[in-house]
Design an enzyme around this catalytic site. Structure first.
Site, short mmCIF file in Angstrom:
data_model
loop_
_atom_site.label_atom_id
_atom_site.label_comp_id
_atom_site.label_asym_id
_atom_site.label_seq_id
_atom_site.Cartn_x
_atom_site.Cartn_y
_atom_site.Cartn_z
N HIS A 53 0.84 -1.21 0.00
CA HIS A 53 0.00 0.00 0.00
C HIS A 53 0.87 1.25 0.00
O HIS A 53 1.27 1.75 1.06
CB HIS A 53 -0.92 0.00 1.23
CG HIS A 53 -2.01 1.01 1.18
ND1 HIS A 53 -3.20 0.84 1.85
CD2 HIS A 53 -2.11 2.20 0.56
CE1 HIS A 53 -3.98 1.89 1.64
NE2 HIS A 53 -3.32 2.74 0.86
N HIS A 55 1.46 5.22 -2.24
CA HIS A 55 0.97 6.20 -3.20
C HIS A 55 2.18 6.99 -3.71
O HIS A 55 2.66 7.88 -3.04
CB HIS A 55 -0.04 7.16 -2.54
CG HIS A 55 -1.25 6.49 -1.98
ND1 HIS A 55 -2.42 6.35 -2.69
CD2 HIS A 55 -1.48 5.93 -0.76
CE1 HIS A 55 -3.33 5.73 -1.94
NE2 HIS A 55 -2.77 5.46 -0.76
N PHE A 56 2.66 6.63 -4.89
CA PHE A 56 3.84 7.29 -5.42
C PHE A 56 3.51 8.50 -6.29
O PHE A 56 4.40 9.13 -6.85
CB PHE A 56 4.72 6.29 -6.17
CG PHE A 56 5.58 5.46 -5.25
CD1 PHE A 56 5.73 5.78 -3.91
CD2 PHE A 56 6.24 4.34 -5.72
CE1 PHE A 56 6.52 5.02 -3.06
CE2 PHE A 56 7.05 3.58 -4.88
CZ PHE A 56 7.18 3.91 -3.55
N ARG A 57 2.24 8.82 -6.45
CA ARG A 57 1.75 10.12 -6.94
C ARG A 57 1.93 10.38 -8.42
O ARG A 57 1.39 11.37 -8.92
CB ARG A 57 2.40 11.27 -6.15
CG ARG A 57 2.20 11.22 -4.65
CD ARG A 57 0.74 11.18 -4.26
NE ARG A 57 0.52 11.40 -2.83
CZ ARG A 57 -0.59 11.07 -2.19
NH1 ARG A 57 -1.59 10.51 -2.85
NH2 ARG A 57 -0.73 11.31 -0.91
N HIS A 171 -10.73 0.54 1.19
CA HIS A 171 -10.65 1.63 2.17
C HIS A 171 -12.04 1.75 2.78
O HIS A 171 -12.97 2.23 2.13
CB HIS A 171 -10.24 2.93 1.46
CG HIS A 171 -10.23 4.13 2.35
ND1 HIS A 171 -9.15 4.99 2.41
CD2 HIS A 171 -11.15 4.65 3.20
CE1 HIS A 171 -9.40 5.97 3.26
NE2 HIS A 171 -10.62 5.78 3.75
N HIS A 222 -5.45 -0.32 5.94
CA HIS A 222 -5.20 0.58 7.08
C HIS A 222 -6.27 0.54 8.17
O HIS A 222 -6.87 1.57 8.52
CB HIS A 222 -4.98 2.01 6.61
CG HIS A 222 -5.94 2.53 5.57
ND1 HIS A 222 -7.30 2.43 5.67
CD2 HIS A 222 -5.71 3.17 4.40
CE1 HIS A 222 -7.88 2.98 4.62
NE2 HIS A 222 -6.94 3.43 3.83
N ASP A 290 0.73 2.71 3.66
CA ASP A 290 -0.11 3.78 3.12
C ASP A 290 0.73 5.04 2.94
O ASP A 290 0.31 6.15 3.27
CB ASP A 290 -1.31 4.04 4.03
CG ASP A 290 -2.36 4.96 3.39
OD1 ASP A 290 -2.27 5.22 2.17
OD2 ASP A 290 -3.27 5.42 4.11
N HIS A 294 2.78 14.32 1.03
CA HIS A 294 2.40 15.67 0.64
C HIS A 294 3.51 16.59 1.10
O HIS A 294 4.20 16.30 2.09
CB HIS A 294 1.07 16.09 1.27
CG HIS A 294 -0.07 15.20 0.96
ND1 HIS A 294 -0.76 15.25 -0.23
CD2 HIS A 294 -0.66 14.21 1.70
CE1 HIS A 294 -1.72 14.34 -0.22
NE2 HIS A 294 -1.69 13.70 0.94
#
EC number: 3.5.2.3
Length: 427
Positions: A53, A55-57, A171, A222, A290, A294
């Site tokens: 899990h 998030h490499f954006r 989720h 999560h 997760d 940012h």
């Protein structure tokens, strides 16, 4: 390479031979051939973490994280496989979007999987024509990317997943149970008061019930409450816990401020401690980060405007290894949480354990080399961490399929990108 006298997760001291991409032998007193010999006496040799899990954006938000920076950060923390989630721009909900993301993933330094997402505009026909890791993160409430869906679309996703024999990652939060009165507050803790525990618990229950009715396996992302974990287990579904829900609680928000805003939110310490108990006793199946970076500037706003998520892919295994070294978790439990069980649940039979025939996805750790976690020493594109100043046990080196992709003390710690899609590799 022949690695001599390494201590494995089980506590046994063994020699481990790496030949090509695989572990060729595990045993005692292996004869050295024409190969590099490494003395690992007193050190731990563990399977690399499989983080299901992240998030490499990319595409869309490369200023937060890229496939290059994210996988370098992962490698430096002992993660050898990551699974990227679909809430990018465009969202990964059709074949063309998967192809675009695969293009960015050519910069990956470690192996990876790509999850397909679900929105009202998704295209199952083209999506399932690609080598997906799983379906999900399927959002039952809005988070980054605003991909929340209703029950009917979730049911459709379950049917499609059953037809194509893939697991669904969920989720689980029920927006109808959010505490609207909390929106009158502006402190960081208001986010936890707003997305309250009941919203997770009821969403997990409903998600599991619908999956059970359709005979489809889901994996709950999560989980942040002991009740949510127990509900998933009672239905025979798997779940993960993040390092921030394992180690942090609402009490830390006075220090973290809006940098501690994530979905689901931090819980009270009484709930956090009961989550830890379930991680330790085997009820929780795995740890996943997760990893949701940012920038600090994006987080330094009011609680109702701050984006949700924290980075964590480089610090998760170092944090857990400190827990093992101090006797709060066993090394075997850390191995199972981070490598062996993710490999079993998500059908990666040649990964997750130090055994003959498996891919040589390995991490070497000196148990005496505990250091403080410092954001300025991390490799993510998002140079802050909620674990600033915590103790971490970072790897000396990380190996993916028989090649060292990270060596901490080298002049050039990273090699060239060599990551592969695990769904293609496993075939």
């Amino acid at each position: 390479m022949l690695i001599r006298n390494a201590t494995l997760a089980e506590g046994d001291t063994r020699d481990v031979r790496v030949s090509g991409e695989r572990i060729a032998a595990v045993g005692d007193g292996l004869d050295a051939d024409d190969e590099r010999v490494l003395d690992a006496t007193g050190k731990r040799l563990l399977p690399g973490m499989i983080d299901v899990h992240v998030h490499f954006r990319q595409p869309g938000f490369g200023h937060k994280e890229t496939w290059e920076t994210g996988t370098k950060s992962a490698a430096a923390g002992g993660v050898t496989t990551v699974v990227d989630q679909p809430n990018t721009e465009p969202p990964t909900v059709d074949g063309a979007a998967v192809d675009e993301k695969l293009g960015y993933a050519e910069q990956a330094h470690i192996d990876f999987g790509i999850n397909g997402g679900v929105t009202a505009d998704w295209e199952p026909a083209t999506l399932f024509d690609r080598p997906l890791f799983a379906l999900g993160e399927v959002f039952l409430a809005d988070s980054t990317g605003e991909m929340g869906i209703d029950t009917s679309l979730y049911a459709e996703a379950l049917e499609q997943a059953r037809e194509h024999d893939v697991t669904v990652t969920v989720h689980a939060e029920d927006e109808t149970l959010f505490n609207e009165s909390a929106r009158e507050r502006d402190d960081a803790d208001a986010w936890s008061a707003y997305r309250r525990p009941q919203a997770e618990q009821e969403a997990v229950r409903r998600a599991c019930e619908l999956a059970t009715e359709r005979d489809i396996q889901i994996h709950v992302a999560h989980t942040s409450t002991p009740e949510g974990i127990d509900i998933a287990a009672e239905h025979g579904m798997t779940c993960e816990v993040t390092p921030h829900h394992l180690f942090l609680s609402r009490e830390y928000l006075s220090e973290l401020g809006t940098h501690g805003v994530m979905n689901p939110p931090l819980r009270r310490d009484t709930l956090r401690s009961r989550v830890y108990e379930r991680v330790a006793d085997g009820t929780v199946d795995m740890i996943a980060t997760d990893h949701a970076p940012h920038t600090a500037e994006e987080k330094d706003v009011g609680v109702w405007d701050a984006p949700s998520g924290v980075p964590g892919v480089e610090t998760v295994l170092p944090l857990l290894l400190v827990e093992a070294e101090r006797g709060r978790l066993s090394y075997e439990r850390v191995r199972d949480l981070t490598a062996a069980t993710p490999a079993d649940v998500f059908d990666l039979p040649d990964r997750g354990r130090v055994r003959e025939g498996n891919y040589a996805d390995l991490v070497l750790v000196d148990p005496d080399a505990v250091t403080e976690i410092r954001a300025d020493a991390l490799h993510t594109n998002c140079p802050w961490t909620p674990f600033e100043g915590w103790d971490g046990l970072f790897p000396e080196w990380t190996m993916v399929r028989g090649e060292q992709v990270f060596e901490r003390d080298a002049d050039e710690p990273f090699g060239d990108p060599r990551g592969q899609n695990v769904r293609t590799t496993e075939e």
